[in-house]
Design a protein around this motif. Structure first.
Motif, short mmCIF file in Angstrom:
data_model
loop_
_atom_site.label_atom_id
_atom_site.label_comp_id
_atom_site.label_asym_id
_atom_site.label_seq_id
_atom_site.Cartn_x
_atom_site.Cartn_y
_atom_site.Cartn_z
N THR A 97 3.39 22.85 -6.20
CA THR A 97 2.51 23.26 -8.01
C THR A 97 2.21 24.55 -7.18
N GLU A 98 1.33 24.46 -6.05
CA GLU A 98 0.33 25.54 -6.29
C GLU A 98 1.25 27.06 -6.19
N ARG A 99 2.57 26.37 -5.41
CA ARG A 99 3.56 28.25 -5.56
C ARG A 99 3.49 28.89 -6.79
N ASP A 100 4.30 27.57 -7.77
CA ASP A 100 4.77 27.57 -9.32
C ASP A 100 3.88 27.42 -10.44
N HIS A 101 2.01 27.85 -9.29
CA HIS A 101 1.43 27.82 -10.56
C HIS A 101 1.41 26.84 -11.41
N GLU A 102 1.31 25.27 -11.11
CA GLU A 102 1.59 23.60 -11.74
C GLU A 102 0.05 22.83 -11.76
N ARG A 103 0.14 22.34 -11.73
CA ARG A 103 -0.88 20.94 -11.78
C ARG A 103 -0.06 19.80 -11.51
N LEU A 104 -0.88 19.24 -10.33
CA LEU A 104 0.13 17.83 -10.09
C LEU A 104 -0.39 16.28 -10.39
N PHE A 105 -0.33 16.03 -10.68
CA PHE A 105 -0.15 14.54 -11.17
C PHE A 105 0.26 13.47 -10.63
N LEU A 106 0.04 13.15 -9.39
CA LEU A 106 1.16 12.62 -8.37
C LEU A 106 -0.18 11.31 -8.10
N ALA A 107 1.28 10.01 -8.53
CA ALA A 107 0.85 8.62 -8.45
C ALA A 107 1.58 8.35 -7.83
N HIS A 108 1.57 7.50 -6.68
CA HIS A 108 1.35 6.46 -5.52
C HIS A 108 1.52 5.47 -4.62
N LEU A 109 2.45 4.42 -5.56
CA LEU A 109 1.93 3.02 -5.10
C LEU A 109 2.80 2.36 -3.85
N THR A 110 1.60 1.88 -3.00
CA THR A 110 1.80 1.95 -1.87
C THR A 110 2.63 0.63 -1.75
N GLY A 111 3.20 0.34 -0.18
CA GLY A 111 3.52 -0.92 -0.39
C GLY A 111 3.98 -1.79 0.84
N THR A 112 3.17 -1.10 2.05
CA THR A 112 2.74 -1.95 3.59
C THR A 112 1.70 -3.20 3.35
N THR A 113 1.16 -3.43 2.35
CA THR A 113 0.48 -3.89 2.33
C THR A 113 1.20 -5.25 1.35
N HIS A 114 2.51 -5.43 1.06
CA HIS A 114 3.21 -6.42 0.81
C HIS A 114 3.44 -7.51 1.41
N HIS A 115 3.46 -8.87 1.59
CA HIS A 115 3.76 -9.84 1.90
C HIS A 115 5.62 -9.41 2.11
N PRO A 116 6.15 -9.37 3.38
CA PRO A 116 5.24 -10.31 5.02
C PRO A 116 4.54 -9.11 6.08
N TRP A 117 3.31 -8.04 5.42
CA TRP A 117 3.18 -7.31 6.22
C TRP A 117 2.98 -6.50 7.19
N GLY A 118 4.81 -6.29 7.05
CA GLY A 118 5.53 -5.86 8.24
C GLY A 118 5.12 -4.68 8.58
N LEU A 119 4.58 -4.28 9.73
CA LEU A 119 4.09 -2.28 10.27
C LEU A 119 5.00 -2.58 11.68
N PRO A 120 4.81 -1.09 11.52
CA PRO A 120 5.81 -0.49 12.48
C PRO A 120 6.19 -0.80 13.45
N ASN A 121 6.84 -1.26 14.25
CA ASN A 121 6.63 -1.11 15.68
C ASN A 121 5.85 -2.71 15.73
N ASN A 122 5.72 -3.90 14.70
CA ASN A 122 4.52 -4.68 15.05
C ASN A 122 3.67 -4.66 15.88
N THR A 123 3.10 -3.54 15.23
CA THR A 123 2.14 -3.39 16.54
C THR A 123 0.66 -4.06 15.20
N TYR A 124 0.69 -5.68 15.84
CA TYR A 124 -0.96 -5.86 15.11
C TYR A 124 -1.69 -6.70 16.27
N GLU A 125 -2.92 -6.60 16.17
CA GLU A 125 -4.39 -6.74 16.60
C GLU A 125 -5.23 -9.01 16.19
#
Length: 715
Positions: free
Chosen positions: A444-472
């Motif tokens: 967008t910067e290169r093309d002189h455009e304005r970015l409207f970025l919508a991002h839905l996160t998913g990691t906090t969805h059940h069953p709350w898996g994490l990469p490599n199952n690294t839990y404290e």
């Protein structure tokens, strides 16, 4: 079906609505969701089968005895009628013409040929379960042939049939909300009023405005108008006539706030009290109670103090934890709010119209003045968009450039292959989008455009898996609910670090000072309260309270504690763009006209709680929709009413001022019974609030049915 009902209730705290089951049959993502509960289902099925091995025989004998008693009047009547009917039947038999002698002739035998008791026992043997002995069946029959069992069973059946005949039939509802028993109150401002009309005609409207404006055409006279108009909505309260909040008016007027890009983050399962996690809050106390003497160990306390540092930075709120370092000494100022909302989507179709206004530069004449650049909308999520046909919904909202699980795992993807394994049944960790966010800003910067970025996160969805199952280990005890809560809090911490990563990308690309950062939860989660792992049919307030943050480096810190809804986000974004002069003057009129169409009040102006005696009512449709509706008013936010839209769920009233965690809500199956309890506990003002909430909710649901062309059976 019994095993499915049992397992879903145990693991989610809600019951299955089988009328909604058909929506899962053709949805691969939904089937993966169901399979996540396969273990619980198999356990439930095994328990039921094991129980059946021990109970089938006695249940069979008991049921057979009841049926034997119920059959007794028919056997008695047949035995007394048979001697009178038998000669007549015999005469008919003799009057029949003789059969063809070449055929075998049937031999007529009178009933005495068979012994009655022997016939019953033989029949019982045929019906008896495998391994049942004839003597036990015979003993059971001798028991049920006594007068006491006969009187008891027949009296019970007679009573049940009598009560069923006397029971009033269910009324045919003429409205979506059952208002039976509601006093005759006057709501003249709602009666016979509608919020629908033909679309407004504006001179700036393009001939083909694009997505979001398909209904922007002249309606035929023989059709009902389906276009929403705030001017026709008797419940609409607008604050656009109010001045901008004094604390931010100066920086908006002097041009300090420049909004070139907008990054909107929709946080999966984000509770308000996790953004940030505060010391001595309910959630903090919930963690503490899992340890001896309700004392959190020092190492766990240190971990918690750093769990949501980015949320602290974004909101400017003091979490109450002491820190030895200064994470981002400069504060990203903000408007910090708390919202009540279920699943929601951001309709950003207005960019299609703004891009077609005079003054927007074409590809060949792009200038350094970003206000004249066209908008480019992108939707990103590292999880699937095939669930519940989201892939069809997202383009309709104005997002045609999408980066989803199906796209990033394709061999044609720019950053193929995905470098990690899936963390849940929906897809990958959010961090798999890092390079795609960088690309979006670069392009967008290169093309002189304005970015409207919508991002839905998913990691906090059940069953709350994490990469490599690294839990404290955060919680002291490890029962099933605490294990889930421990995983959820770890996922919250992972998401907080991911937000810091996005801010780092904005700073790396040199656009952080010109980007409006908008954050909101899509829904809450009652896991710390009642163990609920999903908001599915869970009316607890924990499933609703979510954070909302609008952050920009030049916005003074301001916390708005009044209750708001997520439908106020887009009006606030548009209002900020207008007031900060971040759109060209020729587009301002179009933006103001579009802004006037939204239902929610702007968050950068004083919120109006009540106007002309009408409260600002806030409605939330509960996941999965069609079952419950939550309602409250900004004038009396302590009261919360959950209204059933089907007849097998309950009305629910709570007073959050005395029961903030809804430990003892008032729950009844009809409005009349609920009102009786409210009348005993509160004064008439609260009772009238209850009636008002039910009545305006009924009107609101009816209007939305008409607005979207929905015609349920029975209405």
């Amino acid at each position: 079906m019994a095993a499915a009902n049992f397992s879903v209730y145990v693991f989610t705290g809600s019951e299955i609505h089988w009328r909604q089951a058909k929506t899962f049959t053709g949805d691969a993502a939904a089937l993966r969701t169901l399979l996540s509960g396969l273990t619980g289902f198999l356990i439930s099925e095994s328990l039921l089968i094991a129980a059946a091995l021990f109970t089938a025989h006695p249940i069979h004998l008991f049921s057979g005895g009841v049926l034997h008693v119920l059959a007794w009047p028919f056997r008695w009547g047949t035995s007394h009628l048979h001697p009178h009917v038998e000669p007549w039947l015999h005469g008919l038999k003799q009057a029949q013409p003789l059969p063809d002698p070449r055929l075998y002739e049937q031999i007529y035998l009178h009933d005495g040929y068979l012994d009655e008791s022997g016939e019953d026992e033989e029949g019982d043997n045929l019906l008896a379960p495998l391994g049942a002995h004839t003597n036990s069946v015979s003993e059971n029959r001798r028991t049920t042939d006594r007068w006491i069992p006969r009187v008891f069973v027949l009296a019970f059946v007679f009573l049940a049939v009598t009560l069923r005949c006397l029971r009033p039939s269910d009324p045919v509802l003429k409205s979506p909300v059952d208002l039976s028993g509601l006093p005759s109150l006057q709501y003249n401002y709602l009666d016979f009023n509608t919020s629908l009309r033909s679309p407004t005609s504006w001179d700036w409207m393009p001939k083909h405005p694009g997505a979001g404006f398909e209904d922007w055409k002249v309606m035929h006279k023989d059709k009902d108008p389906l276009h929403y108009s705030p001017l026709k909505n008797p419940l609409d309260i607008s604050n656009l006539q109010k001045p901008v909040l004094e604390s931010i008016r100066g920086v908006l007027d002097d041009g300090s706030v420049k909004i070139k890009h907008v990054v909107l983050l929709k946080l999966e399962s984000a509770r308000a009290d996790t953004f940030p996690l505060r010391k001595d809050s309910f959630l903090y106390d919930r963690i503490a109670e899992t340890y001896d003497n309700d004392k959190i160990p020092r190492d766990v306390e240190r971990f918690l103090s750093n769990l949501t540092r980015t949320a602290e930075f974004l909101t400017g709120l003091d979490s109450g934890f002491s820190h030895n370092d200064s994470l981002r000494a400069e504060r990203l100022h903000n408007l910090d709010l708390h919202s009540e909302e279920s699943h929601w989507y951001i309709v950003w179709s207005g960019t299609a119209v703004l891009n077609k206004q005079p003054g927007i530069a074409s590809n060949a004449s792009r200038t350094d003045d970003f206000t004249k650049w066209p908008w480019h909308s992108i939707w990103m999520q590292s999880v699937t968009d095939r669930y519940d046909d989201q892939n069809k919904l997202t383009p309709a909202l104005g997002f045609h450039d999408m980066k989803t699980k199906e796209i990033i795992e394709s061999p044609r993807a720019k950053h193929y292959p995905v470098t990690s394994e899936e963390v849940n049944y929906y897809g990958y960790a959010d961090t798999e989008l890092r390079q795609y966010i960088r690309d979006a800003i670069d392009d967008t910067e290169r093309d002189h455009e304005r970015l409207f970025l919508a991002h839905l996160t998913g990691t906090t969805h059940h069953p709350w898996g994490l990469p490599n199952n690294t839990y404290e280990s955060i919680l002291g005890s490890e029962n099933s609910h605490n294990k889930d809560l421990n995983k959820y809090l770890n996922a919250v911490g992972f998401q907080d670090k991911w937000l810091a990563g996005i801010i780092d990308i904005l700073e790396e690309k040199g656009v952080a000072n010109e980007t409006l950062f908008v954050i909101a939860g899509d829904h809450g989660l009652s896991l710390p309260n009642d163990g609920g792992i999903t908001p599915y049919d869970n009316p607890h307030v924990g499933s609703f309270a979510v954070p909302i943050v609008l952050a920009h480096p030049q916005l003074p810190a301001l916390e708005i504690s009044a209750p708001v809804l997520s439908n106020q986000i887009v009006p606030s974004i548009l209002d900020l763009l207008i007031e900060s002069k971040s759109i060209p003057s020729r587009s301002t009129k179009a933006a103001k006209d579009i802004l006037s169409l939204y239902e929610g009040q702007s968050l950068i102006r004083p919120l109006i709680q009540e106007q002309d005696g009408i409260q600002d009512w806030q409605f939330t449709v509960m996941n999965t929709g069609g079952s419950w509706l939550a309602v409250r008013s900004i004038a009396k936010p302590q009261f919360r009413l959950v209204i059933p839209l089907v007849n097998d769920v309950e009305w629910r009233f709570s007073d959050l001022s005395i029961d903030p965690q809804e430990l003892k809500p008032v729950v009844r199956f009809n409005l009349v019974d609920l009102a009786v309890v409210i009348r005993k506990r509160y004064d008439d003002e609260v009772l009238h609030w209850l009636y008002d909430a039910a009545y305006v909710s009924n009107w609101w649901v009816e209007q939305n049915w008409k607005r979207y062309g929905f015609h349920p059976k029975g209405h």
